[in-house]
Design a protein around this motif. Structure first.
Motif, mmCIF file in Angstrom:
data_model
loop_
_atom_site.group_PDB
_atom_site.id
_atom_site.type_symbol
_atom_site.label_atom_id
_atom_site.label_comp_id
_atom_site.label_asym_id
_atom_site.label_seq_id
_atom_site.Cartn_x
_atom_site.Cartn_y
_atom_site.Cartn_z
ATOM 1 N N GLY A 257 14.534 -2.341 17.296
ATOM 2 C CA GLY A 257 13.254 -2.257 16.604
ATOM 3 C C GLY A 257 13.296 -1.528 15.280
ATOM 4 N N VAL A 258 14.396 -0.817 14.987
ATOM 5 C CA VAL A 258 14.490 -0.084 13.720
ATOM 6 C C VAL A 258 15.393 -0.776 12.703
ATOM 7 N N ALA A 259 15.989 -1.900 13.085
ATOM 8 C CA ALA A 259 17.018 -2.519 12.238
ATOM 9 C C ALA A 259 16.416 -3.492 11.217
ATOM 10 N N PRO A 260 16.764 -3.324 9.926
ATOM 11 C CA PRO A 260 16.266 -4.211 8.873
ATOM 12 C C PRO A 260 17.295 -5.261 8.466
ATOM 13 N N TYR A 270 15.770 -19.555 -6.106
ATOM 14 C CA TYR A 270 14.760 -19.491 -5.045
ATOM 15 C C TYR A 270 14.542 -18.030 -4.634
ATOM 16 N N PRO A 271 13.431 -17.748 -3.964
ATOM 17 C CA PRO A 271 13.198 -16.367 -3.521
ATOM 18 C C PRO A 271 14.126 -15.963 -2.389
ATOM 19 N N SER A 272 14.405 -14.686 -2.292
ATOM 20 C CA SER A 272 15.108 -14.122 -1.148
ATOM 21 C C SER A 272 14.088 -13.821 -0.052
ATOM 22 N N MET A 273 14.576 -13.629 1.160
ATOM 23 C CA MET A 273 13.685 -13.406 2.302
ATOM 24 C C MET A 273 14.084 -12.128 3.031
ATOM 25 N N PHE A 274 13.093 -11.355 3.420
ATOM 26 C CA PHE A 274 13.313 -10.057 4.032
ATOM 27 C C PHE A 274 12.679 -10.050 5.422
ATOM 28 N N GLU A 275 13.504 -9.736 6.428
ATOM 29 C CA GLU A 275 13.044 -9.808 7.814
ATOM 30 C C GLU A 275 13.780 -8.763 8.645
ATOM 31 N N ILE A 296 9.365 -1.848 8.119
ATOM 32 C CA ILE A 296 9.156 -0.970 6.970
ATOM 33 C C ILE A 296 10.478 -0.706 6.247
ATOM 34 N N TRP A 297 11.560 -0.543 6.996
ATOM 35 C CA TRP A 297 12.884 -0.403 6.373
ATOM 36 C C TRP A 297 13.244 -1.696 5.644
ATOM 37 N N THR A 298 12.846 -2.832 6.197
ATOM 38 C CA THR A 298 13.044 -4.112 5.518
ATOM 39 C C THR A 298 12.286 -4.125 4.187
ATOM 40 N N ALA A 299 11.088 -3.528 4.183
ATOM 41 C CA ALA A 299 10.330 -3.406 2.934
ATOM 42 C C ALA A 299 11.099 -2.568 1.923
ATOM 43 N N GLU A 308 13.732 -1.535 -7.597
ATOM 44 C CA GLU A 308 13.007 -0.289 -7.357
ATOM 45 C C GLU A 308 13.782 0.582 -6.360
ATOM 46 N N GLN A 309 15.049 0.834 -6.681
ATOM 47 C CA GLN A 309 15.911 1.587 -5.760
ATOM 48 C C GLN A 309 15.417 3.011 -5.513
ATOM 49 N N GLU A 310 14.849 3.625 -6.528
ATOM 50 C CA GLU A 310 14.356 4.998 -6.350
ATOM 51 C C GLU A 310 13.214 5.031 -5.340
ATOM 52 N N LEU A 311 12.292 4.080 -5.451
ATOM 53 C CA LEU A 311 11.199 3.996 -4.490
ATOM 54 C C LEU A 311 11.724 3.659 -3.101
ATOM 55 N N GLY A 312 12.714 2.765 -3.047
ATOM 56 C CA GLY A 312 13.291 2.391 -1.760
ATOM 57 C C GLY A 312 13.963 3.559 -1.077
ATOM 58 N N SER A 313 14.729 4.323 -1.841
ATOM 59 C CA SER A 313 15.408 5.486 -1.273
ATOM 60 C C SER A 313 14.404 6.522 -0.780
ATOM 61 N N HIS A 314 13.335 6.713 -1.553
ATOM 62 C CA HIS A 314 12.300 7.663 -1.140
ATOM 63 C C HIS A 314 11.632 7.209 0.156
ATOM 64 N N LEU A 315 11.378 5.903 0.292
ATOM 65 C CA LEU A 315 10.756 5.389 1.506
ATOM 66 C C LEU A 315 11.641 5.650 2.717
#
Length: 351
Positions: A257-260, A270-275, A296-299, A308-315
């Motif tokens: 349940g925690v794995a992105p 084409y767009p990439s997909m996040f799941e 959320i980790w996928t986000a 937006e790596q800085e925002l991602g790392s902060h999340l």
């Protein structure tokens, strides 16, 4: 203002519960950032959609998706309603293949506050780069004859282009991390495709002399994931091997349940997909206890993808602040609900 237009597909089961939670988090980050905005368009494609219309998505579904910046997917599948090979190949794999999402990346790390089932996990932090378009999951093959004479043939397909592309992605990623790439092989048992895989790996490695390399047979590698995962940085693997290794990665983190995960289109067409890695979890649907961290980790991975790596790392730091505080769902030994975990993440972001 940077506006990202995202196709939102909650899908089946708990996907409908965790995707809205992750969307809440992304809107919070955008509001706090000031220069970022998300525009989500939701699509109801799922097994329920299949039962109503006889297909997992409409005929022009891909055309509807192709102009979005990214696709945010929850979960696909409900065996009680639709066979897995129908649901997956009608939606998830269809998007992966036709949108040329040739790379799948799945990280695994020890999260603070979540107990690993390993006795001594140390602080592992690894990422698997999985070739996502061919290999053992090719569509080449078929069946002949009937009854006891029936034969099923499934051909694995390894192109130099696809193999090298995955490996170069892994090396580039490793150059930003701990500078080590491990190749997952099985050349002592699979006598054509895996020696070919090894040869391409050796060729690609010559272009990255600063990167430490290692090659492990998949059975031993799976064992090392359990006995000593902290030895790894980036692992590059074929479609099947990568799929199996990343479920082990999720398991040693404490819960799938925690794995992105992210399915990456590398040519920009084409767009990439996040799941997330987890499925639709029909056994806990409607109970309000689905773990939102995988979504959320996928986000976070989607933020990284858009620069937006800085925002991602902060999340990710905030996620660990929340898990370390003990606000976790029952699958990882806690008592919090799905929304309570998300509320805490949002609260910490606002601090």
């Amino acid at each position: 203002m940077k506006t990202l237009k995202i196709a939102n597909i909650p899908g089946d089961g708990v996907g409908k519960e965790v995707v809205p939670e992750a969307v809440r988090v992304l809107h919070t980050i955008a509001d706090l950032h000031g220069g970022l905005k998300f525009e989500f368009t939701e699509f109801p494609w799922s097994c329920d959609y299949y039962l109503k219309y006889g297909q997992m998505m409409p005929e022009d579904g891909l055309k509807q998706l192709q102009h979005f910046d990214g696709i945010f997917l929850g979960a696909v599948g409900n065996l009680n309603l639709v066979p897995d090979h129908v649901s997956l190949w009608g939606l998830l794999i269809k998007i992966r293949r036709e949108f040329q999402q040739v790379i799948n990346i799945r990280p695994a790390k020890r999260l603070k506050g979540i107990a690993s089932p390993l006795t001594n996990p140390k602080d592992f932090d690894l990422i698997v780069v999985r070739e996502n378009s061919e290999g053992e999951y090719s569509e080449v093959g078929g069946r002949i004859y009937q009854g006891e004479d029936q034969i099923s043939i499934q051909n694995a397909v390894f192109s130099r282009k696809g193999t090298e592309r995955a490996m170069r992605y892994a090396f580039e990623l490793a150059s930003k991390r701990k500078a080590k790439v491990t190749s997952a092989t099985k050349s002592n048992g699979i006598v054509h495709s895996m020696p070919f895989w090894d040869e391409v790996f050796q060729d690609v490695a010559k272009s990255y002399p600063h990167i430490e390399t290692d090659s492990q047979h998949i059975d031993a590698l799976a064992a090392f994931f359990v006995t000593n995962p902290s030895r790894f940085d980036v692992i590059v693997a074929s479609n099947l091997f990568g799929d199996i290794l990343t479920d082990i990665g999720a398991a040693i983190m404490g819960s799938i349940g925690v794995a992105p995960a992210a399915n990456i289109n590398v040519n920009g067409k084409y767009p990439s997909m996040f799941e997330p890695v987890h499925g639709s979890a029909p056994d806990i649907v409607g109970k309000g206890i689905a773990n939102p961290i995988g979504q959320i980790w996928t986000a976070k991975m989607m933020l990284d993808h858009f620069g937006e790596q800085e925002l991602g790392s902060h999340l990710l730091e905030v996620i660990e602040q929340v898990t370390e505080s003990g606000i976790i769902t029952p699958d990882v030994g806690g008592r919090a609900t799905t929304s309570e975990v998300t509320d805490q993440i949002i609260s910490h972001l606002k601090k």
